[in-house]
Design a protein around this motif. Sequence first.
Motif, PDB file in Angstrom:
ATOM      1  N   GLY A 134      73.164  68.527  93.682  1.00  0.00           N
ATOM      2  CA  GLY A 134      72.253  69.345  92.877  1.00  0.00           C
ATOM      3  C   GLY A 134      71.012  69.703  93.666  1.00  0.00           C
ATOM      4  N   GLY A 135      69.858  69.376  93.091  1.00  0.00           N
ATOM      5  CA  GLY A 135      68.582  69.849  93.615  1.00  0.00           C
ATOM      6  C   GLY A 135      68.340  69.561  95.087  1.00  0.00           C
ATOM      7  N   LEU A 136      68.614  68.339  95.498  1.00  0.00           N
ATOM      8  CA  LEU A 136      68.297  67.944  96.867  1.00  0.00           C
ATOM      9  C   LEU A 136      69.121  68.730  97.895  1.00  0.00           C
ATOM     10  CD1 LEU A 136      67.860  64.370  98.144  1.00  0.00           C
ATOM     11  CD2 LEU A 136      69.814  65.644  98.964  1.00  0.00           C
ATOM     12  N   GLY A 137      70.401  68.889  97.612  1.00  0.00           N
ATOM     13  CA  GLY A 137      71.284  69.611  98.531  1.00  0.00           C
ATOM     14  C   GLY A 137      71.003  71.100  98.522  1.00  0.00           C
ATOM     15  N   ASN A 373      60.403  62.319 100.093  1.00  0.00           N
ATOM     16  CA  ASN A 373      60.913  61.561  98.943  1.00  0.00           C
ATOM     17  C   ASN A 373      61.234  62.565  97.833  1.00  0.00           C
ATOM     18  OD1 ASN A 373      60.300  60.458  96.146  1.00  0.00           O
ATOM     19  ND2 ASN A 373      60.550  58.571  97.296  1.00  0.00           N
ATOM     20  N   HIS A 374      62.361  62.354  97.132  1.00  0.00           N
ATOM     21  CA  HIS A 374      62.769  63.311  96.097  1.00  0.00           C
ATOM     22  C   HIS A 374      62.867  62.692  94.715  1.00  0.00           C
ATOM     23  CE1 HIS A 374      63.977  66.723  98.699  1.00  0.00           C
ATOM     24  NE2 HIS A 374      64.231  65.763  99.579  1.00  0.00           N
ATOM     25  N   THR A 375      62.469  61.464  94.561  1.00  0.00           N
ATOM     26  CA  THR A 375      62.673  60.890  93.234  1.00  0.00           C
ATOM     27  C   THR A 375      61.694  59.762  92.931  1.00  0.00           C
ATOM     28  OG1 THR A 375      64.270  59.906  91.738  1.00  0.00           O
ATOM     29  CG2 THR A 375      64.433  59.221  94.018  1.00  0.00           C
ATOM     30  N   THR A 481      55.161  71.160  97.820  1.00  0.00           N
ATOM     31  CA  THR A 481      55.878  71.622  96.623  1.00  0.00           C
ATOM     32  C   THR A 481      57.108  72.426  97.043  1.00  0.00           C
ATOM     33  OG1 THR A 481      53.840  71.628  95.354  1.00  0.00           O
ATOM     34  CG2 THR A 481      55.636  73.012  94.526  1.00  0.00           C
ATOM     35  N   ASN A 482      58.214  72.147  96.398  1.00  0.00           N
ATOM     36  CA  ASN A 482      59.475  72.813  96.725  1.00  0.00           C
ATOM     37  C   ASN A 482      59.378  74.326  96.571  1.00  0.00           C
ATOM     38  OD1 ASN A 482      60.851  70.460  97.269  1.00  0.00           O
ATOM     39  ND2 ASN A 482      61.770  70.287  95.219  1.00  0.00           N
ATOM     40  N   GLY A 483      60.363  74.993  97.136  1.00  0.00           N
ATOM     41  CA  GLY A 483      60.470  76.440  96.956  1.00  0.00           C
ATOM     42  C   GLY A 483      61.935  76.845  97.020  1.00  0.00           C
ATOM     43  N   GLU A 570      69.999  61.485  81.383  1.00  0.00           N
ATOM     44  CA  GLU A 570      69.192  61.214  80.195  1.00  0.00           C
ATOM     45  C   GLU A 570      67.739  61.664  80.356  1.00  0.00           C
ATOM     46  OE1 GLU A 570      70.460  57.148  78.293  1.00  0.00           O
ATOM     47  OE2 GLU A 570      71.028  57.249  80.413  1.00  0.00           O
ATOM     48  N   TYR A 571      67.188  61.512  81.573  1.00  0.00           N
ATOM     49  CA  TYR A 571      65.765  61.873  81.711  1.00  0.00           C
ATOM     50  C   TYR A 571      65.531  63.376  81.615  1.00  0.00           C
ATOM     51  CZ  TYR A 571      65.754  63.599  86.586  1.00  0.00           C
ATOM     52  OH  TYR A 571      65.946  64.344  87.723  1.00  0.00           O
ATOM     53  N   LYS A 572      66.578  64.171  81.861  1.00  0.00           N
ATOM     54  CA  LYS A 572      66.443  65.630  81.768  1.00  0.00           C
ATOM     55  C   LYS A 572      66.501  66.095  80.310  1.00  0.00           C
ATOM     56  CE  LYS A 572      68.404  66.296  86.397  1.00  0.00           C
ATOM     57  NZ  LYS A 572      67.459  67.036  87.248  1.00  0.00           N
ATOM     58  N   LYS A 669      59.138  62.044  85.333  1.00  0.00           N
ATOM     59  CA  LYS A 669      60.495  61.660  85.773  1.00  0.00           C
ATOM     60  C   LYS A 669      61.125  62.660  86.745  1.00  0.00           C
ATOM     61  CE  LYS A 669      60.802  57.865  83.484  1.00  0.00           C
ATOM     62  NZ  LYS A 669      60.695  56.616  84.232  1.00  0.00           N
ATOM     63  N   GLU A 670      60.914  63.942  86.533  1.00  0.00           N
ATOM     64  CA  GLU A 670      61.534  64.946  87.415  1.00  0.00           C
ATOM     65  C   GLU A 670      60.612  65.150  88.610  1.00  0.00           C
ATOM     66  OE1 GLU A 670      64.376  66.380  88.500  1.00  0.00           O
ATOM     67  OE2 GLU A 670      64.718  67.369  86.566  1.00  0.00           O
ATOM     68  N   ALA A 671      61.122  64.894  89.806  1.00  0.00           N
ATOM     69  CA  ALA A 671      60.247  65.000  90.968  1.00  0.00           C
ATOM     70  C   ALA A 671      59.642  66.406  91.061  1.00  0.00           C
ATOM     71  CB  ALA A 671      61.028  64.663  92.231  1.00  0.00           C
ATOM     72  N   SER A 672      60.512  67.402  91.030  1.00  0.00           N
ATOM     73  CA  SER A 672      59.997  68.775  91.095  1.00  0.00           C
ATOM     74  C   SER A 672      60.815  69.682  90.184  1.00  0.00           C
ATOM     75  CB  SER A 672      60.086  69.302  92.532  1.00  0.00           C
ATOM     76  OG  SER A 672      60.032  70.703  92.557  1.00  0.00           O
ATOM     77  N   GLY A 673      62.126  69.737  90.475  1.00  0.00           N
ATOM     78  CA  GLY A 673      62.959  70.761  89.872  1.00  0.00           C
ATOM     79  C   GLY A 673      62.842  72.000  90.738  1.00  0.00           C
ATOM     80  N   THR A 674      63.950  72.742  90.824  1.00  0.00           N
ATOM     81  CA  THR A 674      63.914  74.033  91.509  1.00  0.00           C
ATOM     82  C   THR A 674      64.565  75.097  90.633  1.00  0.00           C
ATOM     83  OG1 THR A 674      65.871  73.239  92.675  1.00  0.00           O
ATOM     84  CG2 THR A 674      63.824  73.287  93.932  1.00  0.00           C
TER      85      THR A 674
HETATM   86  O1  CBF Z   1      63.545  68.040  95.746  1.00  0.00           O
HETATM   87  C1  CBF Z   1      64.706  68.637  95.333  1.00  0.00           C
HETATM   88  C2  CBF Z   1      65.191  68.019  94.043  1.00  0.00           C
HETATM   89  O2  CBF Z   1      65.732  66.746  94.324  1.00  0.00           O
HETATM   90  C3  CBF Z   1      66.288  66.069  93.190  1.00  0.00           C
HETATM   91  O3  CBF Z   1      67.327  66.845  92.665  1.00  0.00           O
HETATM   92  C4  CBF Z   1      66.910  64.756  93.687  1.00  0.00           C
HETATM   93  O4  CBF Z   1      68.042  64.726  93.989  1.00  0.00           O
HETATM   94  N1  CBF Z   1      66.202  63.684  93.801  1.00  0.00           N
HETATM   95  C5  CBF Z   1      65.213  65.851  92.141  1.00  0.00           C
HETATM   96  O5  CBF Z   1      65.765  65.224  91.016  1.00  0.00           O
HETATM   97  C6  CBF Z   1      64.575  67.202  91.767  1.00  0.00           C
HETATM   98  O6  CBF Z   1      63.502  66.991  90.887  1.00  0.00           O
HETATM   99  C7  CBF Z   1      64.092  67.925  93.004  1.00  0.00           C
HETATM  100  O7  CBF Z   1      63.671  69.216  92.673  1.00  0.00           O
END
Ligand code: CBF
Length: 840
Positions: A134-137, A373-375, A481-483, A570-572, A669-674
């Motif tokens: 998902g988000g990270l990849g 760090n992503h989480t 911040t992600n983009g 669940e956190y989403k 809970k959500e690091a960023s979201g894209t």
């Molecule tokens: O930074 C990219 C995304 O990474 C995650 O998907 C992750 O795998 N840890 C986070 O959950 C997202 O919030 C974040 O945008």
Amino acid sequence: APQDTQVPDSGLVRVEDDRTGMSEQSLKRAIVDNLHYGQGKDNYFATPYDYYMAIARSMRDRLIKRRIQTARTHIQEDSKVVYYLSAEFLMGRYTGNSLINLGIYERVRKVLRESGLELDDLLEKEHEPGLGNGGLGRLAACYLDSLATLEIPAVGYGIRYEFGIFEQEIRNGWQAERPDKWLSFGNAWEVSLPEYRTEVKFGGHTESYTDTKGRYQTNWIPEHTVFGIPYDTPIPGYGVNTVNILRLWKAESSNEFDLDAFNAGDYLGAVANKMFSENISKVLYPNDDTVQGKELRLEQQYFFVSCSLQDIIRRHIYHYNSLDNLHEKSAIQLNDTHPSIGIAELMRLLIDVHQMDWEQAWHITQNCFAYTNHTLLPEALERWSVNLFGRLLPRHLEIIYEINFRFLSEVRKRYPGDNERIARLSLIEGEGADKKVRMANLACVGSRKINGVAALHTKLLQQDVLRDFYELAPEKFINKTNGVTPRRWLLLGNPRLSNLITEKIGEAWITNLDELRKLEQFADDPQFRQTWREIKQANKQDLAAYIERKNHIQVDTNSLFDVQVKRLHEYKRQLLNVLHIITLYNRIKRNPNEDILPRTFIFGGKAAPGYFIAKLIIKLINSVAAVVNDDPSLEGRLKVAFLSNYNVSMSQQIYAAAELSEQISTAGKEASGTGNMKFALNGALTIGTLDGANVEIREEVGAENFFLCGLTTPEVYELKAKGYNPQEYYQSNSELQEVIRLIACGHFSDGDSQLFRPLLDSLLYNDKYMLFADYQSYIDTQDRVSQAYRQEDNWTRMSILNTARMGKFSSDRAISEYCKEIWHVEPVPVEFKEYSPEDM
Ligand code: CBF
């Protein structure tokens, strides 16, 4: 559809031959040539897949020529290179993106049409490489696009999984998983380079000795060795000649067949090494945000990291004949802790293989690496059992102990007697058999910079998850911040809207997203608003047709398209969204004349196969959908659709059609979201909590153009600290009670009152993610959304302003910041040169 932008018939690209030419004639010849000699077919036998392959190969040829020139330029210019290490790259389909970045999408479409072929249909034949969760990849994929577009020398390193993220099917409302055999028809895009294969060791033991110069040395005698074979995919920048690469490693046996074992009658033993090796790159772990601590996962991480670092060293030595300046010429980014074993591996390579002393090796290592760090979720922080670690990577465990010993000696000097702090900072957690290696601590100690992925996330890292490291070295911490890349997420995914934008403000926005601000001047122009609406409507019709095809549900394209697509977790809080749907359902049932805004609720997302509660939420969504969609009294008012097998290609279509973006995770809970960025870029309004990058999106688009709901992070912390009790919220809210009772009595489960019990019990007696605390705020905000949607003109205005103000969330901005503040790298323009006889 996207316009041809940068490549005129003559000028930038001058070579007019079948491999590199860009004129209509050359493109046509190239496709026919690849059809004949690549696929072995002519137009009589060719299937749509053959045509797809011929187009893809024709594009690859064009990129390879540029790739060669890019590589040469980087060497000639002595460039510093960014190495992006990531266990996941969720690239999406390549071919459409390459046509866009080469600027010939329209031209190829025209050429094909002349032969009665439809480009968009053919592009759908590409099996999307799902090498991420998902988000990270996906972030890694956006970053590769921006790195190339900004002409930064860069290599993405990862794993060539044979099976990507599983294919999701919905059977009787439940998620079922099928393997993703993405390579079964071949991959037009990759080039394998067996000559650069790399050997990786596993297991065994270490032996120490003193060498002839009297130096203390360690030798690692492995139990197995495995080969990593690199496969390169070209990554073109938009409108430039730079073509970087994504290099993915496939594991192969270094010893196919053990003849001794075979002769001794042990047939399975004879192929054991082959089986061990090939398993390593077999399958992507389908977990997002949880760690299972499985041996194979550590093998995967070490495998690709070792291959990549050896490759970096090989390239560096070839060029400089020394490793002394490795850190001056390489910036290695750790995409989360998954590749953080690289810190110990680089130390090992420098000390054991290249005979460097510890101090110099550590200086180089610390100055090469940076860590993202992503989480914030504790369950996602990687910790490996020391036993497992020592069995698989005995030498690395020694090195980690040594790093830890030296690091903690420094910490002790700084905080004498503060044993608790020392224990928290240690790379090793616990005692005795339960001891664990903390990968986040290793990443922090071994990196020059540490970043979070949104302002709030970085702040929480500093205050909470990585607080001790922040106090120790605040200068290491930085926010990035992600983009997301505007090329895929607007130009390719939403051609109608991007054409309108280009018509109005020119095409500069494609590489400078801040240019979208120029749209603000049209936000009050009735004609522009009308066109804006028509485009959204046309995109909604396309999505409606897809939903009808796939789910056999007819949705009303005049209803509000209310969308939540993301991994199931669940956190989403997909469940909070469902509680809202049932609230509306109850309101209609209570008062059939209630004036409810017609809505189509669209969901998509995969649950980790072992995550029972997430799978039960999918079942609930589908069960609610079945009841709502079949009820004639709800016709034209509510519809619910769960789109199975949500992936990058599907998401492009969804973002283009969405009107309301659900970003309702529990604050903190959500690091960023894209996804939140992609929706708003495509003109959807957000209903969201102050979580992750939502905070910054709201700042950019303006509070009046964002539907805010829920507790803030400090409120969440405070409520937790004082003892959160969901019953307090439940007992005082009659609408909420009605919703829960309806689920509990089996209304959505053919009378089975037990089916959803685990979900209800977790809400009623624990509610870790505080759905009940946010329920009323969410419902009230949804009511405001309904009112706002009825003010068509103002809604359109808000939608235009959302798109116009998304400039900050371009991955080009994010990557420029990484380049300046973390990697210290500069653009290296690449010139396109014609072939010459010296190329032979
Ligand atoms: O930074 C990219 C995304 O990474 C995650 O998907 C992750 O795998 N840890 C986070 O959950 C997202 O919030 C974040 O945008």
